[in-house]
Design a protein around this motif. Structure first.
Motif, PDB file in Angstrom:
ATOM      1  N   HIS A 101       0.838  -1.187   0.000  1.00  0.00           N
ATOM      2  CA  HIS A 101       0.000   0.000   0.000  1.00  0.00           C
ATOM      3  C   HIS A 101       0.882   1.250   0.000  1.00  0.00           C
ATOM      4  O   HIS A 101       1.971   1.239   0.583  1.00  0.00           O
ATOM      5  CB  HIS A 101      -0.885  -0.028   1.247  1.00  0.00           C
ATOM      6  N   VAL A 103       0.723   3.974   1.590  1.00  0.00           N
ATOM      7  CA  VAL A 103       1.073   4.486   2.927  1.00  0.00           C
ATOM      8  C   VAL A 103       2.143   3.597   3.567  1.00  0.00           C
ATOM      9  O   VAL A 103       3.074   4.089   4.215  1.00  0.00           O
ATOM     10  CB  VAL A 103      -0.172   4.580   3.834  1.00  0.00           C
ATOM     11  N   ASN A 305       0.207  10.213   5.612  1.00  0.00           N
ATOM     12  CA  ASN A 305      -0.803  10.358   4.557  1.00  0.00           C
ATOM     13  C   ASN A 305      -0.599  11.666   3.807  1.00  0.00           C
ATOM     14  O   ASN A 305      -0.754  11.754   2.597  1.00  0.00           O
ATOM     15  CB  ASN A 305      -2.210  10.343   5.149  1.00  0.00           C
ATOM     16  N   TYR A 319      -9.262   8.338  -0.346  1.00  0.00           N
ATOM     17  CA  TYR A 319      -8.867   7.338  -1.344  1.00  0.00           C
ATOM     18  C   TYR A 319      -8.043   6.216  -0.718  1.00  0.00           C
ATOM     19  O   TYR A 319      -8.067   5.080  -1.169  1.00  0.00           O
ATOM     20  CB  TYR A 319      -8.023   7.974  -2.454  1.00  0.00           C
ATOM     21  N   PHE A 320      -7.251   6.524   0.328  1.00  0.00           N
ATOM     22  CA  PHE A 320      -6.298   5.548   0.867  1.00  0.00           C
ATOM     23  C   PHE A 320      -6.970   4.251   1.294  1.00  0.00           C
ATOM     24  O   PHE A 320      -6.459   3.168   1.058  1.00  0.00           O
ATOM     25  CB  PHE A 320      -5.534   6.137   2.062  1.00  0.00           C
ATOM     26  N   TYR A 321      -8.128   4.400   1.977  1.00  0.00           N
ATOM     27  CA  TYR A 321      -8.793   3.193   2.454  1.00  0.00           C
ATOM     28  C   TYR A 321     -10.154   2.982   1.810  1.00  0.00           C
ATOM     29  O   TYR A 321     -11.007   2.312   2.364  1.00  0.00           O
ATOM     30  CB  TYR A 321      -8.831   3.179   3.986  1.00  0.00           C
TER      31      TYR A 321
END
Ligand code: FA5
Length: 335
Positions: A101, A103, A305, A319-321
């Motif tokens: 991912h 992050v 982030n 968007y990250f999760y």
């Protein structure tokens, strides 16, 4: 009958069909067998001659069936081999593969940078108690600063940590100075989400404690990180700020050359003496020596982030999760 039987055997196109032909002539109620059964009604001389004739026919037909069967088996095998042959010149099928991912990549990158400066990377619990998340960090329950970080409470009175600073307390509680640690991890806040705020996000904490540590060491560490992360020309700016667990406290920003603007990255400061005192109290309760009184140290906490958003031009933290593969696969890279 002989010609007819031989033609039928030769003409059988499959093993099944051949089995049928075999039964028709040589089976228990087959035509050849029926001929043998007629022998009993013949005179002995005739019977011997006719018997030999029929047995010869039987043997010939059996031989023909066996031969035809071998041929059909070979043909079936050849067909199977041909159909299963592998054409090594065909293009391969690309298998879908996972990746880290975006992050996680930033956290690894930050950890590497600080490890090369002699820091130890530690991780800690996300379910925490009030003592380690607030009280020992100079945020008693009456303290207004506790409202700055809205908290997810669990039914058993515990909480989801609101920052990685809980690990300052946890680490010092069981380790003696001097120490240099960084803590990558998830944190949770009960707040409305928008393009720059999530209720679950990441922080990257740093803590250095020893003799005679000063604000200059803090600025040096953040500047080194900025240069490693954003290039040799990166500049860092500190501005006074307030955190109950630091004195003095400062927010820091990094000059984003590409975008020609300052990027607010996180908070920092010198560890408040009350934090050292609280840690010593926790240690004493465990029967461990008080070793933090009179020490100095700095701490910082930043938002990975935000680094990812600025580096890759990601417009919304959600968007990250969001688990949208169209987003995630853009950052797949090599494992
Ligand atoms: C803290 O959480 C302090 N514990 C940081 C600290 C550590 C200060 C050690 C001094 C010494 P703050 O609430 O400002 O501070 O959060 C730090 C960073 O986390 C912010 O700069 C921001 O990058 C990120 N952050 C905070 N809230 C959110 C949110 N809701 N969503 C995404 N990122 C956030």
């Amino acid at each position: 009958m002989r010609e007819e039987a031989l033609a039928a055997i030769q003409g059988a196109a499959t093993l099944d069909a051949l089995g049928g032909v075999k039964t028709r002539y040589l089976g228990k109620n087959g035509l050849v067998t029926a001929q043998l059964k007629t022998l009993g009604s013949l005179a002995p001389d005739e019977r011997r001659a006719r018997g030999a004739e029929i047995n010869a026919l039987k043997a010939e037909l059996e031989g023909a069936v066996a031969e035809r069967e071998a041929t059909l088996r070979q043909e079936a095998l050849n067909a199977k081999l041909a159909s299963e042959a592998i054409d090594v010149t065909l293009p391969g099928v690309k298998l879908p593969s996972g990746g880290l991912h975006v992050v996680t990549r930033i956290l690894y990158e930050l950890s590497d940078i600080f490890e090369s400066m002699g820091y130890r990377v530690v991780e800690g619990r996300e379910v925490e108690d009030e003592t380690h998340n607030f009280d020992a960090l100079n945020m008693p329950s009456w303290h207004p600063a506790r409202d700055l970080q809205d908290t997810f409470w669990l039914e058993n009175g515990q909480l989801l940590r609101t920052h990685t600073s809980n690990m300052q307390v946890r680490y010092m509680e069981t380790h003696e100075p001097p120490l240099k640690i960084v803590v990558p991890g998830r944190v949770y806040r009960y707040e409305a989400t928008d393009a720059t705020h999530e209720s679950m996000f990441h922080q990257f904490e740093g803590l250095v404690v020893g003799e005679g540590i000063t604000m200059a060491d803090l600025k040096g560490a953040i500047s080194e990180m900025a240069r490693a992360m954003f290039g040799r020309g990166a500049r860092v700016r500190f501005q006074p700020s307030y955190y109950p667990f630091t004195e003095p406290g400062a927010d820091f920003a990094i000059w984003w050359d590409q975008e020609q603007r300052w990027l607010e990255l996180g908070g920092s400061g010198m560890v408040h003496p009350n934090v050292f005192r609280a840690v010593d109290d926790l240690r004493a309760a465990k029967g461990l020596p008080r070793v933090y009184e009179g020490k100095t140290g700095f701490a910082f906490g930043l938002g990975p982030n935000r680094i990812a958003m600025l580096r890759y031009g990601i417009p919304d933290i959600r968007y990250f999760y969001g688990n949208d593969l169209r987003f995630l696969t853009q950052f797949k890279g090599d494992l």
